[in-house]
Write an enzyme that holds these catalytic residues in place. Structure first.
Site, PDB file in Angstrom:
ATOM      1  N   GLU A   1       3.059   5.314   8.126  1.00  0.00           N
ATOM      2  CA  GLU A   1       4.590   4.531   8.539  1.00  0.00           C
ATOM      3  C   GLU A   1       3.814   4.140   9.356  1.00  0.00           C
ATOM      4  OE1 GLU A   1       4.989   2.523   7.183  1.00  0.00           O
ATOM      5  OE2 GLU A   1       6.084   3.593   5.055  1.00  0.00           O
TER       6      GLU A   1
ATOM      7  N   ASP B   1      -3.402   5.119  -3.526  1.00  0.00           N
ATOM      8  CA  ASP B   1      -3.010   3.510  -3.871  1.00  0.00           C
ATOM      9  C   ASP B   1      -4.433   3.264  -2.209  1.00  0.00           C
ATOM     10  OD1 ASP B   1      -1.300   3.247  -1.863  1.00  0.00           O
ATOM     11  OD2 ASP B   1      -0.582   2.424  -3.105  1.00  0.00           O
TER      12      ASP B   1
ATOM     13  N   GLU C   1       9.382  -2.315 -10.536  1.00  0.00           N
ATOM     14  CA  GLU C   1       8.884  -1.737 -10.156  1.00  0.00           C
ATOM     15  C   GLU C   1       7.495  -0.162 -11.256  1.00  0.00           C
ATOM     16  OE1 GLU C   1       9.116  -0.500  -5.819  1.00  0.00           O
ATOM     17  OE2 GLU C   1       8.501  -1.902  -6.600  1.00  0.00           O
TER      18      GLU C   1
ATOM     19  N   GLU D   1       1.800  -6.910  -3.134  1.00  0.00           N
ATOM     20  CA  GLU D   1       0.298  -7.037  -3.133  1.00  0.00           C
ATOM     21  C   GLU D   1      -0.446  -7.947  -4.646  1.00  0.00           C
ATOM     22  OE1 GLU D   1       1.810  -2.916  -2.231  1.00  0.00           O
ATOM     23  OE2 GLU D   1       2.862  -4.667  -3.684  1.00  0.00           O
TER      24      GLU D   1
END
Length: 491
Positions: free
Chosen positions: A33, A174, A267, A288
């Site tokens: 992050e 991902d 989700e 996304e």
């Protein structure tokens, strides 16, 4: 802010940052992050600062306060990479380094999502250490793929043993795939692209079913979880970047049907049942699907993609807007809200929506307009398009990576020389008008052209530091043993 045209606010934020940020603090930070948000954000702001009208120092883009801050932040992350495998720990203490009791288990995305920011930093500063550690981590994942060409979800960075063996394109994996493609585009690197294309073959062979992508056991290829995760919706955009537009559109339309069913993407979505999965019914306004729509629209001009954008705007306005912002949708079945707004909503979702409907934005530059700046190493072309977005949607100008070819120890001998270069010719603007060839259509774009639309996300495990799926920012109390799904001990 620069993309949205708010120049004065961009200047204010830059001024605040230039006053200095102290990274010498006793805080445990997610390596993943911190990289995509702090390092990536500072690098992007640094490269956009001149375009925003900020007065830059002599030698920019090879120097500047925001670049120095990005380098300082990145150096705080380097101790995490000091493992036998070269794969980083998930968390590092900014003051003391890796804690002695830190878990060695990191998710795949938390290992493979550094090359965009770290290579940019190495090229701008002349210090190869950042790109080197990012490449070593990528190669370690590649080396430890299964015999059928798949990678799992979590791995022990000390022993290279796979702890969670579920393979897919969604949460926990991902942005690893995203950064292989974007790193290849940014650096014109054939090795990175070859890695992704090999993975792409295995993904198609073992996880793809009727234009859906499922979770499978990484060694056997047997289905472990027949669900679609909202974080997987970046995949059509990634496909468009490599020129696989037909497959991208088919997968996108599958995902779009889920959006239309609920007014957002849950989700988890059970594909055989055509409905949400228990405890995964929420939609935290993830970007996304909109990100993929933006890329695909640049490649095809298909109006269906604008329809998705319209639906997204209307859904978000109608369902999630509250007095102080836009709230996470706790349950898409009845549109109950949660008392939170994730940072990626502003950083990505709104940005991609804006760019989808703003065809003249400088981000979409086709190369016909560009700037030339003077550096100590000669003239440098910038702002010509081809921007690569990191997985937090911070745009990086790939041209800048060619402006600072130097060795780190090289310094200008006299400060006056720096000012001389800078004052000689601050910026030149050029516009090239190219005659269209007969029959040439705007929609006919090559894979290289597609890279100008973005360079990644989302995917994003990365996005929410609070999400159960944000594995890089939390201790490894979770397993994927139950149908490949992430569960915590307290779930």
């Amino acid at each position: 802010l620069q993309i949205l045209g708010n120049v004065s606010e961009f200047q204010r934020v830059v001024n605040v940052l230039q006053e200095g940020v102290d990274f010498d603090i006793d805080v445990n930070a997610s390596v993943f992050e911190t990289n995509i948000r702090v390092v990536g954000g500072l690098l992007s702001a640094h490269l956009l600062s001149k375009k925003a009208g900020v007065e830059v120092e002599a030698g920019w883009p090879c120097s500047g306060p925001l670049l120095r801050m990005a380098e300082e932040a990145a150096r705080k992350l380097l101790p995490a990479f000091q493992t036998p495998t070269g794969m980083p720990y998930g968390t590092v203490n900014l003051l003391h380094g890796v804690n002695p009791g830190e878990t060695p288990v990191t998710c795949t995305a938390g290992i493979g999502t550094f090359i965009v920011e770290f290579a940019t930093l190495s090229h701008l500063t002349g210090d190869p250490v950042f790109e080197d550690v990012a490449r070593k981590a990528l190669k370690a994942l590649w080396k430890n793929r299964s015999d059928i060409g798949l990678v799992g979800n979590h791995i022990d960075v000390l022993t290279a043993k796979w702890v969670a063996q579920d393979a897919g394109i969604g949460a926990g994996v991902d942005s690893y795939f995203e950064y292989l493609v974007k790193g290849a585009i940014l650096l014109q690197d054939e090795e990175l692209m070859s890695m992704f294309l090999e993975y792409n073959k295995a993904i198609k062979n073992y996880t793809k079913f009727d234009d859906w992508y499922l979770w499978v056991q990484m060694y056997k290829g047997t289905v472990s979880m027949p669900v679609f995760q909202s974080l997987e919706a970046y995949w059509p955009g990634l496909q468009s970047l490599i020129g696989d537009v037909d497959n991208a559109m088919r997968t996108f339309l599958n995902y779009y049907t889920v959006w239309k069913q609920f007014g957002g993407l849950p989700e988890f979505y059970n594909i055989p049942q055509g409905y949400t999965v228990d405890k995964r019914e929420g939609y935290p306004l993830r970007p996304e699907l909109i990100e993929s729509a933006m890329y695909l629209y640049r490649a095809t001009r298909d109006p269906t993609l604008l329809e998705l954008g319209r639906d997204a705007v209307e859904s978000i306005e109608k369902i999630s807007k509250v007095d102080c912002g836009f709230a996470t949708i706790k349950d898409l079945r009845d549109h109950r809200l949660d008392n939170r707004m994730e940072s990626f909503f502003l950083a990505e979702t709104v940005k991609y929506l804006y760019l989808l409907f703003d065809p003249d934005n400088f981000i979409h530059n086709d190369g016909s307009v560009f700037d030339v700046v003077i550096t100590p190493y000669g003239e440098c072309v910038l702002s010509a398009g081809g921007y690569v977005f990191n997985t937090e949607a911070h745009p990086i100008d790939p041209a800048a990576l060619h402006c600072c070819r130097k060795r780190k120890e090289e310094q200008w001998e006299v400060e006056d020389l720096m000012r001389e270069f800078y004052s000689l010719k601050k910026t030149k603007k050029f516009t090239l008008k190219r005659a269209s060839k007969p029959g040439e259509r705007e929609s006919a774009k090559s894979p290289e052209d597609a890279s100008s639309e973005k360079g990644g996300e989302k995917r994003n495990t990365k996005k929410s530091s609070h999400s159960l799926l944000s594995c890089p920012s939390q201790s490894f109390y979770s397993k994927l043993a139950v149908l490949g799904q992430v569960f915590l001990d307290n779930t």
